[in-house]
Design an enzyme around this catalytic site. Structure first.
Site, PDB file in Angstrom:
ATOM      1  N   ASP A   9      -7.578 -15.326  -8.029  1.00 55.83           N
ATOM      2  CA  ASP A   9      -7.827 -16.718  -7.675  1.00 55.83           C
ATOM      3  C   ASP A   9      -9.064 -16.806  -6.809  1.00 55.83           C
ATOM      4  O   ASP A   9      -9.438 -15.835  -6.136  1.00 55.83           O
ATOM      5  CB  ASP A   9      -6.626 -17.333  -6.937  1.00 55.83           C
ATOM      6  N   GLY A  10      -9.686 -17.970  -6.835  1.00 55.81           N
ATOM      7  CA  GLY A  10     -10.823 -18.263  -5.990  1.00 55.81           C
ATOM      8  C   GLY A  10     -10.572 -19.562  -5.256  1.00 55.81           C
ATOM      9  O   GLY A  10      -9.797 -20.406  -5.712  1.00 55.81           O
ATOM     10  N   GLU A  47     -13.867 -17.519  -8.497  1.00 51.94           N
ATOM     11  CA  GLU A  47     -12.936 -17.168  -9.584  1.00 51.94           C
ATOM     12  C   GLU A  47     -13.453 -15.948 -10.344  1.00 51.94           C
ATOM     13  O   GLU A  47     -12.700 -15.025 -10.636  1.00 51.94           O
ATOM     14  CB  GLU A  47     -12.749 -18.348 -10.544  1.00 51.94           C
ATOM     15  N   ASP A  69      -5.837 -18.958 -13.014  1.00 48.56           N
ATOM     16  CA  ASP A  69      -5.665 -20.399 -13.176  1.00 48.56           C
ATOM     17  C   ASP A  69      -7.009 -21.070 -13.456  1.00 48.56           C
ATOM     18  O   ASP A  69      -7.116 -22.286 -13.494  1.00 48.56           O
ATOM     19  CB  ASP A  69      -4.954 -21.030 -11.976  1.00 48.56           C
ATOM     20  N   HIS A 124      -1.153 -23.724  -8.523  1.00 49.40           N
ATOM     21  CA  HIS A 124      -0.321 -24.458  -7.567  1.00 49.40           C
ATOM     22  C   HIS A 124       1.016 -24.857  -8.179  1.00 49.40           C
ATOM     23  O   HIS A 124       1.550 -25.916  -7.888  1.00 49.40           O
ATOM     24  CB  HIS A 124      -1.074 -25.691  -7.040  1.00 49.40           C
ATOM     25  N   ASP A 134      -3.645 -17.476  -4.251  1.00 51.49           N
ATOM     26  CA  ASP A 134      -4.197 -18.704  -3.674  1.00 51.49           C
ATOM     27  C   ASP A 134      -4.182 -18.622  -2.146  1.00 51.49           C
ATOM     28  O   ASP A 134      -5.174 -18.932  -1.487  1.00 51.49           O
ATOM     29  CB  ASP A 134      -3.400 -19.916  -4.163  1.00 51.49           C
TER      30      ASP A 134
END
Length: 143
Positions: A9-10, A47, A69, A124, A134
């Site tokens: 994740d970023g 990302e 994501d 999320h 995250d």
């Protein structure tokens, strides 16, 4: 080939702005968390950096299930955008330079070293490892 599961994740505070990235690598019972950040970046760069850093951390070629994501990351590989980018001298369909070319080129090198399957997860949502990434990525954003 060893089979490794990776979640990435970023995060960015402003876009552009300070950003962080995170990855969780899992092999059997082993887990490794990785993070990093930059003072001035974009969410898309973070990302890509998460995916790149996680693949670079693998010492030998592996079969990888990389969960993200990021539609930007996943669509590039699922829809093979990079094929035309390479063919067209790293220009996009609008004949403009491809953004984040440096990271894309390194990512392509890593995906050619490993057998990578990109798996889209809903951000999320109720995915334990995506939520952990995250949290780590937001925590890696420089203050």
């Amino acid at each position: 080939m060893k089979e490794v599961t990776i979640y990435t994740d970023g995060a960015c505070s402003g876009n552009p702005g300070p950003g962080g990235w995170a990855a969780v690598l899992m092999y059997g019972e082993l887990k490794k968390e990785m993070t990093g950040g930059e003072k001035h970046t974009t969410n898309n760069r973070m990302e890509l950096q998460a995916a790149l850093s996680s693949l670079q951390a693998l010492k030998r070629p592996c079969k990888v299930k990389l969960h993200t994501d990021s539609a930007y990351l996943q669509n590039c590989f699922k829809q093979r955008w990079y094929v035309n980018w390479e063919k067209n001298g790293w220009k996009n369909s609008r004949k403009e330079p491809v953004e984040n070319k440096d990271l894309w080129q390194q990512l392509l090198q890593e995906t050619r070293r490993h057998d990578v399957e990109f798996i889209k997860v809903k951000g999320h949502a109720d995915d334990k490892w995506n939520n952990r990434c995250d949290e780590l990525a937001r925590g890696a954003v420089p203050q």
